[in-house]
Every structure is written in structure tokens, then in C-alpha cells.
Design a protein around this motif. Structure first.
Motif, PDB file in Angstrom:
ATOM      1  N   VAL A 294       0.835  -1.202   0.000  1.00 51.87           N
ATOM      2  CA  VAL A 294       0.000   0.000   0.000  1.00 51.87           C
ATOM      3  C   VAL A 294       0.876   1.260   0.000  1.00 51.87           C
ATOM      4  O   VAL A 294       1.738   1.432   0.855  1.00 51.87           O
ATOM      5  N   SER A 295       0.614   2.131  -0.946  1.00 47.82           N
ATOM      6  CA  SER A 295       1.371   3.378  -1.099  1.00 47.82           C
ATOM      7  C   SER A 295       1.049   4.365   0.021  1.00 47.82           C
ATOM      8  O   SER A 295      -0.047   4.366   0.578  1.00 47.82           O
ATOM      9  N   ASN A 296       2.022   5.230   0.308  1.00 46.92           N
ATOM     10  CA  ASN A 296       1.787   6.341   1.236  1.00 46.92           C
ATOM     11  C   ASN A 296       1.211   7.552   0.530  1.00 46.92           C
ATOM     12  O   ASN A 296       0.736   8.481   1.192  1.00 46.92           O
ATOM     13  N   ARG A 301      -2.934   5.610  -2.952  1.00 46.71           N
ATOM     14  CA  ARG A 301      -3.452   4.685  -1.941  1.00 46.71           C
ATOM     15  C   ARG A 301      -4.933   4.403  -2.134  1.00 46.71           C
ATOM     16  O   ARG A 301      -5.416   3.311  -1.822  1.00 46.71           O
ATOM     17  N   ASP A 304      -5.148   1.479  -4.338  1.00 49.68           N
ATOM     18  CA  ASP A 304      -4.734   0.268  -3.633  1.00 49.68           C
ATOM     19  C   ASP A 304      -5.860  -0.250  -2.739  1.00 49.68           C
ATOM     20  O   ASP A 304      -6.172  -1.439  -2.733  1.00 49.68           O
ATOM     21  N   THR A 324       1.225  -1.900   5.049  1.00 52.64           N
ATOM     22  CA  THR A 324       0.948  -0.471   5.079  1.00 52.64           C
ATOM     23  C   THR A 324       1.763   0.235   6.159  1.00 52.64           C
ATOM     24  O   THR A 324       2.117  -0.370   7.172  1.00 52.64           O
ATOM     25  N   GLU A 329      -5.031   3.087   9.268  1.00 52.55           N
ATOM     26  CA  GLU A 329      -5.720   2.483   8.132  1.00 52.55           C
ATOM     27  C   GLU A 329      -6.837   1.604   8.668  1.00 52.55           C
ATOM     28  O   GLU A 329      -6.612   0.491   9.136  1.00 52.55           O
TER      29      GLU A 329
END
Length: 406
Positions: A294-296, A301, A304, A324, A329
Motif C-alpha cells: 500500500v502506497s503512502n 493509496r 490500492d 501499510t 488504516e
């Protein structure tokens, strides 16, 4: 008693796994030594790179074979944005088989080669080809082997710079682990620090970022190694890694690591979350484990998490795990649990301390997660991770490649 990844050296030697375990576990410390090394050679690096990067028409090709090629795939999106120059990741295995399809004779080019051994036949041949076919070509080599052909050929030459990583990163195990992350980090530091003096950057910027990533990864190893070992004991025969943008190349490296260490007994695939819907999603069955990096980046995101939500609603995969850096989240953002319900154990693996980090920083703990799973899966299958290819048809340093005359 000395242990690595919570296993004694005696048990690891007996399992043919000591080198792999040691090289995975040593990575946070090796990154700090890599930072020190880059600082030590900062003046020479700046003297080589600054005139090249000042040229707006410079083309940068990131290259290597196998895992080394995937380093380029991870870095290309980051460096394109950082340098505002043309940056492409093209594997040596493609450059060698079709040089005229990729190389532009009159375009000034910096070929950035990654190589653990620095002696892969394709990598050596591509350096020769580019110098023959391009009018203006410079070579930047990242390698872990002082005796390797690339290092010996490029050190001290006017149009070349060879950067030798700390000796412990020259992995003795079959699979690239610490070599992969050390070369990737070195390249990030070299290009990120091209416009500032890294020799005096001890308390801010790159130095602070590397220390933070090393701490976060060390904590991840301590917290999640047992979880991934337990997960690896489950008999999933298919594993999929998904990631957006540079994380897609990281997913490719993760899939390769699992195929290598399982000796092909586990089918591993990779894709981007958006691309996965376009056919590859058919691989998902009840015998499939899915990992999502998972991208920041808040925008990325969303995509994702959309796919996480979709996969969990499909209820076809055996297990879906998100990696993550975001502590908040919520499970309801990416799975089918009711609001407030707890996710299943291991469904979200959290990398603490990097919630505000760029995606390039996340590459390091995320790939260590994949390395851990592949290592433990190999042991669970009864394989020997240090030399997992029982047939001997796949080797640590590729040989048997015929280099044809162009």
C-alpha cells in the motif's frame, strides 16, 4: 547462542539456510554502513555526476539482470520526478538482445548498472555495446563484488564511476537480499544527494531518512517475523504481489524471491492493483495468498484500497494481506469487515514509524517482508534456502549465455 530470524545458527546450518537468514537480518545495519560509504565518496560522486545531470538532454538508463533489473524499475519513477530528466529502466537482457531498439546513438546517455557479482555476462556485454554504439556514454556501476568484471573494468576510467557496496552485501546465498536493498539505497542516495554535500548531512535529510527506515525495518523484523513464519506454514500454492507504480517492480522482485526460494513449487505472480483487474485476477482461487503493497501517496493509496475492498468482497482468495505504513488504516477502508470489527490476524501488517515517509522509503521494509515470507516458505517446503535449486539448472551467477556479435 547466536540466532538469526529467531532461529539458531545450528538449526540454520542444518537446514541449509544460514547465509540467507543472516543476509536478510543484517539489512538495517548494512544500510547505515552504505550511507557512511556514500558520504565518504561524496566528493568523487558529485564531481562525476554534477556535469552530467546539468545537461537537460541527458538520458539515464537503469539496467541489470533479474533482481538487479527490478532495482531500476523501482527507482525510475522516483528519479524521473526528482531529477527532471529522462529516466528509463531497461534490463540488460533486453538491451543485449535488441540494442538498436533501445539505444539512441546521438543522445548523451548515462548507463547505470546494478550487479551483485558484477560479472553477469549480459551486464558486461551491455557496457561494451553502449560504449561502441553511443557517441557520448558514461557508466555508473553499483556492485557488491570488488573482484567483479564491472567493477574492475569501470574503476578509474574517465567516463565511469564504480561504487562498491559494503562487503557483507555481496550475498553468499543464492537469492539477492541485502545486495538488492543496498544497491537500491546507494542509488537513491547518490541521485538524491547530487545537489547537496552528503559529507555534512549527518543530522538531517538523507541521513535521518536512512536511520528512520533502518529503525522501522528492524522493528518490523522483530514484530512480524513470527507472523510471516506462521503464514508460510500454510500451504498456499499461488501467491500474488500487487503494487502501484514503483511498487509494481518491487512486487516483481517479491514474486521472483518466492519462486527462487521455493524452487518453483509455489507459483508467484505480480501486477499493479489497477492492472490486476484486466485478466490476471483470474489466478485467484481459495489456494491463493495475495499481498498488497500500500502506497503512502494519498491519491495512489485510494486505488490500492479500492482493490483490497474488491478482493475481499469477492471472497475468493485464501488470504489477503495489506502491507501499510498507515497506523490509522481502518479495516473498513479496505476489507469487508463491519465497521469497528477487528481484521483477521495478519490481515494488515503495519510498518511503524513511516507514516509520513515517501514511497521510496517504504520499498525497504516492504521487500524485507517479502524476503521473510519466501525464506520461511522455503523452509516449510523442506527446501534449502541458501541453495534452493535442486536441479542445479538455476545458479547464483548466470552462466551459459552466448554473447553474439552485433
Amino acid at each position: 547462542m547466536t540466532t538469526h530470524l529467531e532461529l539458531s545458527e545450528t538449526a540454520l546450518k542444518r537446514a541449509g539456510a544460514l547465509w540467507t537468514a543472516r543476509e536478510i537480518a543484517q539489512q538495517p545495519a548494512s544500510w547505515l554502513r552504505t550511507l557512511d560509504l556514500i558520504r565518504e565518496h561524496a566528493a568523487a560522486i558529485a564531481g562525476f555526476l554534477a556535469p552530467l545531470l546539468a545537461r537537460p538532454d541527458l538520458r539515464i538508463i537503469l539496467t541489470g539482470a533479474g533482481s538487479s533489473a527490478f532495482i531500476g524499475g523501482c527507482l525510475a519513477p522516483l528519479l524521473l520526478r526528482r531529477l527532471d530528466r529522462r529516466v528509463e529502466a531497461i534490463a540488460t537482457t533486453d538491451l543485449l538482445s535488441g540494442p538498436t531498439q533501445y539505444l539512441q546513438r546521438d543522445v548523451p546517455t548515462l548507463l547505470v548498472s546494478f550487479g551483485r557479482s558484477g560479472s553477469s555476462p549480459e551486464s558486461v556485454a551491455v557496457v561494451d555495446l553502449t560504449e561502441r554504439l553511443l557517441r557520448d556514454c558514461h557508466q555508473l556501476v553499483f556492485t557488491c563484488n570488488e573482484q567483479g568484471t564491472l567493477y574492475q573494468r569501470c574503476r578509474g576510467r574517465a567516463n565511469s564511476l564504480a561504487i562498491l557496496l559494503p562487503p557483507e552485501t555481496h550475498d553468499q546465498s543464492f537469492a539477492m537480499t541485502s545486495s538488492f536493498t543496498a544497491m537500491m539505497l546507494a542509488a537513491l542516495l547518490v541521485f538524491d544527494g547530487h545537489d547537496r554535500d552528503l559529507r555534512h548531512d549527518h543530522d538531517r535529510g538523507a541521513g535521518d531518512s536512512v536511520a528512520q527506515v533502518a529503525r522501522a525495518t528492524q522493528e518490523f523484523l522483530a514484530e512480524h517475523n513470527a507472523t510471516l513464519r506462521t503464514l508460510a506454514a500454510e500451504s498456499y500454492s499461488r501467491v500474488v504481489y500487487l503494487g502501484s507504480n514503483g511498487f509494481k517492480a518491487l512486487a516483481r522482485e517479491a514474486a521472483l524471491k518466492l519462486m527462487e526460494l521455493s524452487d518453483g513449487k509455489v507459483v508467484a505472480a505480480f501486477d499493479s492493483p489497477l492492472g490486476f483487474r484486466h485478466g490476471p485476477k483470474t489466478i485467484v482461487t481459495g489456494d491463493t495468498l495475495v499481498f498488497v503493497f500500500v502506497s503512502n501517496d494519498p491519491y495512489t493509496r485510494r486505488y490500492d484500497l479500492d482493490l483490497l475492498r474488491e478482493l475481499r468482497a469477492d471472497a475468493r482468495a485464501g488470504r489477503i494481506i495489506a502491507i501499510t505504513a498507515q497506523a490509522d488504516e481502518s479495516p473498513s477502508q479496505g476489507n469487508s469487515h463491519p465497521q469497528g470489527a477487528s481484521p483477521a490476524p495478519g490481515e494488515w501488517l503495519h510498518v511503524a514509524g513511516l507514516a509520513g515517509a515517501g514511497d521510496g522509503d517504504l520499498y525497504f521494509p516492504y521487500v524485507v517482508c517479502a524476503q521473510l515470507y519466501a525464506f520461511h516458505r522455503s523452509l516449510a517446503l523442506g527446501n534449502t534456502p541458501d541453495q534452493p535449486s535442486h536441479s542445479g539448472t538455476v545458479t547464483r551467477v548466470v552462466h551459459g549465455v552466448t554473447i553474439h556479435t552485433l
